[in-house]
Write a protein that holds these residues in place. Structure first.
Motif, PDB file in Angstrom:
ATOM      1  N   CYS A   1       4.864  -0.330   5.391  1.00 57.05           N
ATOM      2  CA  CYS A   1       3.747  -0.344   4.445  1.00 57.05           C
ATOM      3  C   CYS A   1       3.158  -1.756   4.359  1.00 57.05           C
ATOM      4  O   CYS A   1       3.894  -2.743   4.278  1.00 57.05           O
ATOM      5  CB  CYS A   1       4.200   0.105   3.061  1.00 57.05           C
ATOM      6  SG  CYS A   1       4.723   1.826   2.970  1.00 57.05           S
TER       7      CYS A   1
ATOM      8  N   GLU B   1      -2.930   3.582  -5.476  1.00 55.75           N
ATOM      9  CA  GLU B   1      -3.128   3.122  -4.104  1.00 55.75           C
ATOM     10  C   GLU B   1      -2.076   2.126  -3.662  1.00 55.75           C
ATOM     11  O   GLU B   1      -1.878   1.905  -2.467  1.00 55.75           O
ATOM     12  CB  GLU B   1      -4.519   2.505  -3.947  1.00 55.75           C
ATOM     13  CG  GLU B   1      -5.658   3.511  -4.148  1.00 55.75           C
ATOM     14  CD  GLU B   1      -7.020   2.873  -3.941  1.00 55.75           C
ATOM     15  OE1 GLU B   1      -7.063   1.633  -3.719  1.00 55.75           O
ATOM     16  OE2 GLU B   1      -8.016   3.597  -4.005  1.00 55.75           O
ATOM     17  N   THR B   2      -1.392   1.506  -4.609  1.00 53.77           N
ATOM     18  CA  THR B   2      -0.344   0.545  -4.275  1.00 53.77           C
ATOM     19  C   THR B   2       0.954   0.928  -4.984  1.00 53.77           C
ATOM     20  O   THR B   2       0.968   1.802  -5.855  1.00 53.77           O
ATOM     21  CB  THR B   2      -0.732  -0.891  -4.674  1.00 53.77           C
ATOM     22  OG1 THR B   2      -0.911  -0.954  -6.094  1.00 53.77           O
ATOM     23  CG2 THR B   2      -2.013  -1.323  -3.975  1.00 53.77           C
ATOM     24  N   THR B   3       2.040   0.255  -4.606  1.00 53.77           N
ATOM     25  CA  THR B   3       3.351   0.497  -5.206  1.00 53.77           C
ATOM     26  C   THR B   3       4.065  -0.832  -5.393  1.00 53.77           C
ATOM     27  O   THR B   3       4.010  -1.706  -4.526  1.00 53.77           O
ATOM     28  CB  THR B   3       4.199   1.424  -4.309  1.00 53.77           C
ATOM     29  OG1 THR B   3       3.587   2.720  -4.268  1.00 53.77           O
ATOM     30  CG2 THR B   3       5.622   1.561  -4.829  1.00 53.77           C
TER      31      THR B   3
ATOM     32  N   ARG C   1      13.118  -1.683   1.210  1.00 53.17           N
ATOM     33  CA  ARG C   1      11.961  -1.090   1.895  1.00 53.17           C
ATOM     34  C   ARG C   1      12.397  -0.357   3.167  1.00 53.17           C
ATOM     35  O   ARG C   1      11.890   0.736   3.470  1.00 53.17           O
ATOM     36  CB  ARG C   1      10.925  -2.167   2.211  1.00 53.17           C
ATOM     37  CG  ARG C   1      10.218  -2.700   0.976  1.00 53.17           C
ATOM     38  CD  ARG C   1       9.200  -3.780   1.316  1.00 53.17           C
ATOM     39  NE  ARG C   1       8.139  -3.272   2.179  1.00 53.17           N
ATOM     40  CZ  ARG C   1       7.044  -3.966   2.506  1.00 53.17           C
ATOM     41  NH1 ARG C   1       6.885  -5.202   2.034  1.00 53.17           N
ATOM     42  NH2 ARG C   1       6.123  -3.452   3.286  1.00 53.17           N
TER      43      ARG C   1
ATOM     44  N   PHE D   1       9.108   9.737  -1.469  1.00 48.06           N
ATOM     45  CA  PHE D   1       8.150   8.998  -2.298  1.00 48.06           C
ATOM     46  C   PHE D   1       7.269   9.980  -3.062  1.00 48.06           C
ATOM     47  O   PHE D   1       6.509  10.753  -2.468  1.00 48.06           O
ATOM     48  CB  PHE D   1       7.278   8.086  -1.437  1.00 48.06           C
ATOM     49  CG  PHE D   1       6.235   7.342  -2.229  1.00 48.06           C
ATOM     50  CD1 PHE D   1       6.572   6.213  -2.954  1.00 48.06           C
ATOM     51  CD2 PHE D   1       4.918   7.787  -2.265  1.00 48.06           C
ATOM     52  CE1 PHE D   1       5.615   5.536  -3.701  1.00 48.06           C
ATOM     53  CE2 PHE D   1       3.960   7.118  -3.007  1.00 48.06           C
ATOM     54  CZ  PHE D   1       4.306   5.989  -3.727  1.00 48.06           C
TER      55      PHE D   1
ATOM     56  N   PRO E   1       5.209   3.575  -8.384  1.00 41.12           N
ATOM     57  CA  PRO E   1       3.889   3.848  -7.806  1.00 41.12           C
ATOM     58  C   PRO E   1       2.756   3.425  -8.737  1.00 41.12           C
ATOM     59  O   PRO E   1       2.827   3.642  -9.955  1.00 41.12           O
ATOM     60  CB  PRO E   1       3.894   5.371  -7.620  1.00 41.12           C
ATOM     61  CG  PRO E   1       5.330   5.771  -7.666  1.00 41.12           C
ATOM     62  CD  PRO E   1       5.969   4.811  -8.614  1.00 41.12           C
ATOM     63  N   HIS E   2       1.715   2.836  -8.149  1.00 43.50           N
ATOM     64  CA  HIS E   2       0.530   2.403  -8.887  1.00 43.50           C
ATOM     65  C   HIS E   2      -0.723   2.993  -8.259  1.00 43.50           C
ATOM     66  O   HIS E   2      -1.721   2.293  -8.089  1.00 43.50           O
ATOM     67  CB  HIS E   2       0.411   0.877  -8.869  1.00 43.50           C
ATOM     68  CG  HIS E   2       1.374   0.183  -9.772  1.00 43.50           C
ATOM     69  ND1 HIS E   2       1.168  -1.096 -10.243  1.00 43.50           N
ATOM     70  CD2 HIS E   2       2.548   0.573 -10.311  1.00 43.50           C
ATOM     71  CE1 HIS E   2       2.179  -1.462 -11.010  1.00 43.50           C
ATOM     72  NE2 HIS E   2       3.033  -0.457 -11.067  1.00 43.50           N
TER      73      HIS E   2
ATOM     74  N   PRO F   1       4.335  10.000  -5.901  1.00 47.46           N
ATOM     75  CA  PRO F   1       3.392   9.094  -6.572  1.00 47.46           C
ATOM     76  C   PRO F   1       3.359   9.224  -8.084  1.00 47.46           C
ATOM     77  O   PRO F   1       2.709   8.412  -8.748  1.00 47.46           O
ATOM     78  CB  PRO F   1       2.044   9.485  -5.955  1.00 47.46           C
ATOM     79  CG  PRO F   1       2.233  10.872  -5.454  1.00 47.46           C
ATOM     80  CD  PRO F   1       3.652  10.962  -5.016  1.00 47.46           C
TER      81      PRO F   1
ATOM     82  N   LYS G   1       0.853  -1.183   0.000  1.00 46.80           N
ATOM     83  CA  LYS G   1       0.000   0.000   0.000  1.00 46.80           C
ATOM     84  C   LYS G   1       0.895   1.242   0.000  1.00 46.80           C
ATOM     85  O   LYS G   1       1.830   1.343   0.789  1.00 46.80           O
ATOM     86  CB  LYS G   1      -0.925  -0.007   1.211  1.00 46.80           C
ATOM     87  CG  LYS G   1      -2.026  -1.067   1.104  1.00 46.80           C
ATOM     88  CD  LYS G   1      -3.096  -0.896   2.167  1.00 46.80           C
ATOM     89  CE  LYS G   1      -4.231  -1.893   1.951  1.00 46.80           C
ATOM     90  NZ  LYS G   1      -5.296  -1.746   2.985  1.00 46.80           N
ATOM     91  N   SER G   2       0.604   2.158  -0.894  1.00 45.48           N
ATOM     92  CA  SER G   2       1.459   3.327  -1.074  1.00 45.48           C
ATOM     93  C   SER G   2       1.473   4.212   0.165  1.00 45.48           C
ATOM     94  O   SER G   2       0.425   4.458   0.774  1.00 45.48           O
ATOM     95  CB  SER G   2       0.985   4.150  -2.273  1.00 45.48           C
ATOM     96  OG  SER G   2       1.092   3.418  -3.474  1.00 45.48           O
TER      97      SER G   2
ATOM     98  N   MET H   1       9.777   2.367   3.806  1.00 47.99           N
ATOM     99  CA  MET H   1       8.542   1.679   3.420  1.00 47.99           C
ATOM    100  C   MET H   1       8.403   0.319   4.095  1.00 47.99           C
ATOM    101  O   MET H   1       7.566  -0.494   3.695  1.00 47.99           O
ATOM    102  CB  MET H   1       8.488   1.523   1.895  1.00 47.99           C
ATOM    103  CG  MET H   1       8.570   2.850   1.156  1.00 47.99           C
ATOM    104  SD  MET H   1       8.549   2.698  -0.649  1.00 47.99           S
ATOM    105  CE  MET H   1       6.806   2.397  -0.938  1.00 47.99           C
TER     106      MET H   1
END
Length: 401
Positions: A249, A218-220, A241, A192, A215-216, A194, A184-185, A246
């Protein structure tokens, strides 16, 4: 003309594998009026950064709602942590989630007229008349199903069962193993962005390739690749991470798979089987980009199969590889050289990222990526890049400054 003399087949074409390549091939063939079966395993999602260029969006009519994010820049990060931002300019790079994107492509193939079935490819048999019989099961240990086909397209991934059975040398294709974690972003911050894709050329994460943070929405996607057998990709992602803030996350899912980085020398069996996508090895060296090239290969495969079905001449199947290499072979050659030289060690990676500061390099790189062709409009820019590239390689400062 043997194919035209067979009294009965279940399908004109069986496409094994419902990723981007197989789905495009099935769609194009169904649109052309062919009776097509699209066979795909359930629950398979390929580890992928999910970046698609404008050329793909245009050529394959991808609707905007599939784009979960639009990246407007990339950040290249050197072993020394030096950062080079590369803004896209007026355009953007689309980001897709492969689980949703691939399913949409399969659904489009079905709406176009292809028949969808869920199952795992087992083998290709031959009936008494020589006709190809695709054997598959709906579940492990389940009952075998058999379908006769005039032609088979293997689009079943880097370890393609179709290719290993039918294409000489397919079992020796070189691969990078990729692993990523979808998380989850986090909130936007200095670390970070987006709308920015981060590419890390650092040996502490990958000894011979690179790591990424894409980045995607809502998610990454946080991933890494390496051809070194035994290299602990999961540990590398854990470190990445933690270093990027992250670690906390929430992890949505994890995926890993081999990714081929060299096209097979032959894509057909000289009879009635053709491979495409990862099964044919069409993932770009250096970048690891595969979605566009898979879909392009699927389209060329469909064209070649149509010629084969119309003439019964198996030589038509060679057209798929010939057309692909004519369109993209030079790009693959250039990227292969890049990977061989610049990914060899951290010292060279440092110089590679330094090169990315150059505005000529940035402009031509983005134009080539977005349009999927080498840019020839600015010959002097290419000369300057060549001189700078050699200067960095040899460690000479101030070359062609």
């Amino acid at each position: 003309m043997m194919n035209q003399q067979r009294s009965h087949v279940d399908f004109d074409v069986v496409v094994v594998g419902g990723g981007p390549s197989g789905s495009v091939a099935a769609t194009d063939l169904a649109r052309a009026g062919k009776h097509v079966l699209l066979l795909d395993r359930a629950g398979r999602i390929k580890p992928c950064g999910g970046a698609i260029p404008p050329r793909l969006i245009k050529d394959f009519e991808i609707p905007d709602h599939l784009l979960v994010a639009k990246a407007t820049s990339a950040r290249m990060i050197a072993p020394s942590t030096k950062e080079v931002d590369m803004p896209v300019g007026d355009g953007f790079v689309g980001m897709v989630d492969r689980d949703v994107f691939d399913e949409w492509l399969r659904a489009r193939a079905a709406l176009t007229g292809a028949e969808r079935r869920t199952g795992s490819f087992t083998r290709i048999d031959r009936d008494a008349d020589g006709c190809a019989v695709v054997v598959y099961t709906e579940r492990r240990g389940g009952e075998e199903h058999r379908v006769r086909a005039r032609c088979v397209i293997g689009a079943d991934g880097a370890r393609s069962g179709v290719a290993r059975q039918e294409i000489p040398g397919a079992d020796r294709i070189p691969c990078v193993f990729a692993y990523h974690e979808i998380v989850k972003s986090p909130p936007a911050s200095a670390a970070f962005n987006p709308s920015r894709c981060d590419v890390l050329y650092q040996g502490k994460y990958s000894p011979d390739f690179y790591a990424w943070v894409f980045p995607h929405g809502e998610t990454t996607s946080i991933g890494v690749g390496s051809a070194n057998k035994g290299y602990e990709l999961r540990d590398a992602i854990t470190r990445l991470r933690a270093d990027n803030g992250m670690a906390a996350c929430e992890t949505v899912r994890t995926e890993g798979a081999p990714i081929p980085l060299k096209p097979l020398k032959r894509w057909d069996n000289g009879r009635d089987v053709l491979v495409a996508g990862d099964a044919a090895g069409v993932v770009a060296p250096a970048s690891g980009e595969g979605i566009y090239y898979a879909m392009a290969a699927g389209r060329f495969a469909a064209d070649a199969v149509q010629d084969f079905l119309a003439t019964g001449d198996a030589r038509a199947l060679k057209g798929a590889r010939k057309q692909f290499m004519r369109a993209h072979g030079k790009v693959f050659w250039v990227l292969g050289i890049m990977q061989y030289f610049w990914y060899a060690n951290d010292k060279r990676r440092e110089r590679f990222v330094k090169i990315c500061e150059d505005k000529d390099v940035q402009e031509l790189t983005w134009q080539a990526y977005m349009n999927k062709e080498l840019v020839r409009r600015k010959p002097m820019a290419h000369v300057r890049i060549f001189l700078k590239d050699m200067g960095h390689l040899l460690g000479i400062r101030g070359v062609a400054a």
